[in-house]
Design a protein around this motif. Structure first.
Motif, PDB file in Angstrom:
ATOM      1  N   VAL A  89       2.328   6.527   6.124  1.00  0.00           N
ATOM      2  CA  VAL A  89       1.811   5.773   4.749  1.00  0.00           C
ATOM      3  C   VAL A  89       1.229   6.422   3.453  1.00  0.00           C
ATOM      4  CG1 VAL A  89       0.016   4.136   4.090  1.00  0.00           C
ATOM      5  CG2 VAL A  89       0.853   4.948   6.552  1.00  0.00           C
ATOM      6  N   VAL A  90       1.888   6.237   2.677  1.00  0.00           N
ATOM      7  CA  VAL A  90       1.824   6.539   1.009  1.00  0.00           C
ATOM      8  C   VAL A  90       1.044   5.599   0.151  1.00  0.00           C
ATOM      9  CG1 VAL A  90       2.913   6.539  -1.806  1.00  0.00           C
ATOM     10  CG2 VAL A  90       4.974   7.390   0.891  1.00  0.00           C
ATOM     11  N   LEU A  91       0.024   6.100  -0.128  1.00  0.00           N
ATOM     12  CA  LEU A  91      -1.176   5.026  -0.329  1.00  0.00           C
ATOM     13  C   LEU A  91      -1.749   5.170  -1.688  1.00  0.00           C
ATOM     14  CD1 LEU A  91      -3.493   2.728   1.008  1.00  0.00           C
ATOM     15  CD2 LEU A  91      -4.212   4.835   1.591  1.00  0.00           C
ATOM     16  N   ASN A  92      -2.061   4.215  -2.500  1.00  0.00           N
ATOM     17  CA  ASN A  92      -2.763   4.616  -3.723  1.00  0.00           C
ATOM     18  C   ASN A  92      -4.181   4.322  -3.310  1.00  0.00           C
ATOM     19  OD1 ASN A  92      -4.233   3.906  -6.212  1.00  0.00           O
ATOM     20  ND2 ASN A  92      -2.787   2.201  -6.519  1.00  0.00           N
ATOM     21  N   VAL A  93      -4.950   5.221  -4.179  1.00  0.00           N
ATOM     22  CA  VAL A  93      -6.482   5.184  -3.691  1.00  0.00           C
ATOM     23  C   VAL A  93      -7.113   3.819  -3.698  1.00  0.00           C
ATOM     24  CG1 VAL A  93      -8.924   6.116  -4.952  1.00  0.00           C
ATOM     25  CG2 VAL A  93      -6.504   7.523  -3.862  1.00  0.00           C
ATOM     26  N   GLN A  94      -7.037   2.876  -5.207  1.00  0.00           N
ATOM     27  CA  GLN A  94      -7.312   1.745  -5.397  1.00  0.00           C
ATOM     28  C   GLN A  94      -6.645   0.345  -5.101  1.00  0.00           C
ATOM     29  OE1 GLN A  94     -11.421   1.901  -6.441  1.00  0.00           O
ATOM     30  NE2 GLN A  94     -10.271   4.007  -6.031  1.00  0.00           N
ATOM     31  N   LEU A  95      -7.404   0.258  -4.556  1.00  0.00           N
ATOM     32  CA  LEU A  95      -6.340  -1.548  -3.493  1.00  0.00           C
ATOM     33  C   LEU A  95      -7.368  -2.847  -4.130  1.00  0.00           C
ATOM     34  CD1 LEU A  95      -4.939  -0.284  -0.423  1.00  0.00           C
ATOM     35  CD2 LEU A  95      -4.078  -0.323  -1.985  1.00  0.00           C
ATOM     36  N   ARG A  96      -6.684  -3.636  -3.935  1.00  0.00           N
ATOM     37  CA  ARG A  96      -6.633  -5.218  -3.925  1.00  0.00           C
ATOM     38  C   ARG A  96      -7.493  -5.519  -3.095  1.00  0.00           C
ATOM     39  NH1 ARG A  96      -1.927  -7.239  -7.076  1.00  0.00           N
ATOM     40  NH2 ARG A  96      -1.924  -6.003  -8.948  1.00  0.00           N
ATOM     41  N   GLY A  97      -9.012  -6.092  -2.903  1.00  0.00           N
ATOM     42  CA  GLY A  97      -9.220  -6.704  -2.088  1.00  0.00           C
ATOM     43  C   GLY A  97     -10.010  -5.910  -0.868  1.00  0.00           C
ATOM     44  N   PRO A  98     -10.752  -6.171  -0.147  1.00  0.00           N
ATOM     45  CA  PRO A  98     -11.707  -5.730   0.137  1.00  0.00           C
ATOM     46  C   PRO A  98     -12.000  -4.383   1.247  1.00  0.00           C
ATOM     47  CG  PRO A  98     -10.821  -7.190   2.132  1.00  0.00           C
ATOM     48  CD  PRO A  98     -10.020  -7.233   0.888  1.00  0.00           C
ATOM     49  N   LEU A  99     -10.395  -3.871   0.669  1.00  0.00           N
ATOM     50  CA  LEU A  99      -9.945  -2.394   1.154  1.00  0.00           C
ATOM     51  C   LEU A  99      -9.531  -1.591   0.191  1.00  0.00           C
ATOM     52  CD1 LEU A  99      -9.449  -2.953   5.397  1.00  0.00           C
ATOM     53  CD2 LEU A  99     -11.497  -2.686   4.830  1.00  0.00           C
ATOM     54  N   ASP A 100     -10.192  -0.875  -0.162  1.00  0.00           N
ATOM     55  CA  ASP A 100      -9.546   0.161  -1.036  1.00  0.00           C
ATOM     56  C   ASP A 100      -8.915   1.441  -0.164  1.00  0.00           C
ATOM     57  OD1 ASP A 100     -11.339   1.867  -0.028  1.00  0.00           O
ATOM     58  OD2 ASP A 100     -12.906   2.516  -2.085  1.00  0.00           O
ATOM     59  N   GLY A 101      -8.501   2.562  -0.948  1.00  0.00           N
ATOM     60  CA  GLY A 101      -7.208   3.488   0.008  1.00  0.00           C
ATOM     61  C   GLY A 101      -8.814   4.529   1.297  1.00  0.00           C
ATOM     62  N   HIS A 102      -9.389   5.012   0.294  1.00  0.00           N
ATOM     63  CA  HIS A 102     -10.572   5.225   1.059  1.00  0.00           C
ATOM     64  C   HIS A 102     -11.061   4.874   1.939  1.00  0.00           C
ATOM     65  CE1 HIS A 102     -14.816   6.895   2.369  1.00  0.00           C
ATOM     66  NE2 HIS A 102     -13.946   7.816   2.029  1.00  0.00           N
ATOM     67  N   ALA A 103     -11.192   3.416   2.972  1.00  0.00           N
ATOM     68  CA  ALA A 103     -11.871   2.554   3.303  1.00  0.00           C
ATOM     69  C   ALA A 103     -10.213   1.805   4.712  1.00  0.00           C
ATOM     70  CB  ALA A 103     -11.928   0.823   3.446  1.00  0.00           C
ATOM     71  N   VAL A 104      -9.356   2.528   4.125  1.00  0.00           N
ATOM     72  CA  VAL A 104      -8.210   2.574   4.638  1.00  0.00           C
ATOM     73  C   VAL A 104      -7.628   3.886   5.127  1.00  0.00           C
ATOM     74  CG1 VAL A 104      -5.332   2.343   3.987  1.00  0.00           C
ATOM     75  CG2 VAL A 104      -6.925   0.900   3.380  1.00  0.00           C
ATOM     76  N   VAL A 105      -8.288   4.468   4.832  1.00  0.00           N
ATOM     77  CA  VAL A 105      -7.420   6.049   5.574  1.00  0.00           C
ATOM     78  C   VAL A 105      -8.654   6.336   6.873  1.00  0.00           C
ATOM     79  CG1 VAL A 105      -7.767   8.469   5.413  1.00  0.00           C
ATOM     80  CG2 VAL A 105      -6.664   7.578   4.029  1.00  0.00           C
ATOM     81  N   THR A 106     -10.259   5.898   6.434  1.00  0.00           N
ATOM     82  CA  THR A 106     -11.216   6.067   7.601  1.00  0.00           C
ATOM     83  C   THR A 106     -10.574   4.946   8.679  1.00  0.00           C
ATOM     84  OG1 THR A 106     -12.995   6.214   5.894  1.00  0.00           O
ATOM     85  CG2 THR A 106     -13.240   5.563   7.963  1.00  0.00           C
ATOM     86  N   ALA A 107     -10.787   3.442   8.452  1.00  0.00           N
ATOM     87  CA  ALA A 107     -10.074   2.851   8.948  1.00  0.00           C
ATOM     88  C   ALA A 107      -8.691   3.254  10.613  1.00  0.00           C
ATOM     89  CB  ALA A 107     -10.105   0.982   8.728  1.00  0.00           C
ATOM     90  N   LEU A 108      -7.776   3.667   9.596  1.00  0.00           N
ATOM     91  CA  LEU A 108      -6.268   3.733  10.670  1.00  0.00           C
ATOM     92  C   LEU A 108      -6.950   5.096  11.045  1.00  0.00           C
ATOM     93  CD1 LEU A 108      -3.886   4.253   7.047  1.00  0.00           C
ATOM     94  CD2 LEU A 108      -4.146   2.695   9.568  1.00  0.00           C
ATOM     95  N   ARG A 109      -8.305   5.711  10.792  1.00  0.00           N
ATOM     96  CA  ARG A 109      -8.010   7.080  11.482  1.00  0.00           C
ATOM     97  C   ARG A 109      -8.358   7.082  13.008  1.00  0.00           C
ATOM     98  NH1 ARG A 109      -4.324   9.177   9.561  1.00  0.00           N
ATOM     99  NH2 ARG A 109      -4.850  11.404   8.071  1.00  0.00           N
ATOM    100  N   GLN A 110      -9.971   5.598  12.658  1.00  0.00           N
ATOM    101  CA  GLN A 110     -10.396   5.561  13.858  1.00  0.00           C
ATOM    102  C   GLN A 110      -9.860   4.240  14.491  1.00  0.00           C
ATOM    103  OE1 GLN A 110     -14.048   3.702  11.818  1.00  0.00           O
ATOM    104  NE2 GLN A 110     -15.164   5.468  11.388  1.00  0.00           N
ATOM    105  N   SER A 111      -8.688   3.736  14.162  1.00  0.00           N
ATOM    106  CA  SER A 111      -8.186   2.649  15.021  1.00  0.00           C
ATOM    107  C   SER A 111      -7.051   3.176  15.993  1.00  0.00           C
ATOM    108  CB  SER A 111      -8.324   1.349  14.628  1.00  0.00           C
ATOM    109  OG  SER A 111      -7.298   1.438  12.945  1.00  0.00           O
ATOM    110  N   VAL A 112      -6.097   4.198  14.623  1.00  0.00           N
ATOM    111  CA  VAL A 112      -4.583   4.145  15.514  1.00  0.00           C
ATOM    112  C   VAL A 112      -4.360   5.301  16.692  1.00  0.00           C
ATOM    113  CG1 VAL A 112      -2.565   4.940  15.022  1.00  0.00           C
ATOM    114  CG2 VAL A 112      -3.812   2.993  13.327  1.00  0.00           C
ATOM    115  N   PRO A 113      -4.160   5.318  17.661  1.00  0.00           N
ATOM    116  CA  PRO A 113      -4.024   5.995  18.503  1.00  0.00           C
ATOM    117  C   PRO A 113      -3.322   7.402  18.264  1.00  0.00           C
ATOM    118  CG  PRO A 113      -2.899   4.219  19.612  1.00  0.00           C
ATOM    119  CD  PRO A 113      -2.998   3.995  18.268  1.00  0.00           C
ATOM    120  N   THR A 114      -2.592   7.737  17.521  1.00  0.00           N
ATOM    121  CA  THR A 114      -2.083   8.126  17.186  1.00  0.00           C
ATOM    122  C   THR A 114      -1.615   8.917  14.975  1.00  0.00           C
ATOM    123  OG1 THR A 114      -0.788   8.847  18.385  1.00  0.00           O
ATOM    124  CG2 THR A 114      -0.154   9.886  16.923  1.00  0.00           C
ATOM    125  N   PRO A 115      -2.760   9.439  14.249  1.00  0.00           N
ATOM    126  CA  PRO A 115      -3.169   9.354  12.735  1.00  0.00           C
ATOM    127  C   PRO A 115      -1.480   9.743  12.573  1.00  0.00           C
ATOM    128  CG  PRO A 115      -4.907  10.717  14.400  1.00  0.00           C
ATOM    129  CD  PRO A 115      -4.322  10.936  15.335  1.00  0.00           C
TER     130      PRO A 115
END
Length: 127
Positions: free
Chosen positions: A54-80
């Motif tokens: 995933v190539v991801l911008n740090v600042q994003l529109r909407g309720p989740l920024d890049g930080h929140a996306v990475v945190t959620a991916l690490r918690q919800s995807v079986p293989t990071p």
């Protein structure tokens, strides 16, 4: 995994930056599965598309920024999934802070060519 041909989810809310990154990725032989602009949609797209990176911008529109996306991916995807953060110079401190929490590569600025390939290789080395 080599960086010769990757399946990439591109997450960037600036259309011009997204277009430049997408062109660069395709010219390098990678498959851009989708281009998303919102963090919440990115989580669903990652689960459905199962990208290599995933190539991801740090600042994003909407309720989740890049930080929140990475945190959620690490918690919800079986293989990071490896992540490359695209950060402006002003966003670098935030990206570096997040790097301490989760292995990821940082690409300063839009990044093209060799720098983007290095960032992809670096992100894959954490996987």
């Amino acid at each position: 995994m080599e960086t010769s041909s990757l399946r990439i989810l591109l997450v960037e809310d600036d259309r011009n930056v997204a277009a430049a990154l997408e062109t660069c990725l395709r010219e390098a032989g990678h498959e851009v599965l989708a281009v998303e602009a919102r963090g919440d949609i990115t989580l669903t797209a990652t689960r459905l598309l199962q990208p290599d990176v995933v190539v991801l911008n740090v600042q994003l529109r909407g309720p989740l920024d890049g930080h929140a996306v990475v945190t959620a991916l690490r918690q919800s995807v079986p293989t990071p999934v490896p992540v490359v953060f695209v950060a402006t110079s002003a966003e670098l401190p935030a990206a570096r802070d997040l790097q301490q929490l989760a292995p990821l590569a940082i690409l300063a600025g839009q990044g093209t060519g060799v720098n983007l390939q290095r960032a992809l290789a670096s992100a894959l080395s954490f996987a």
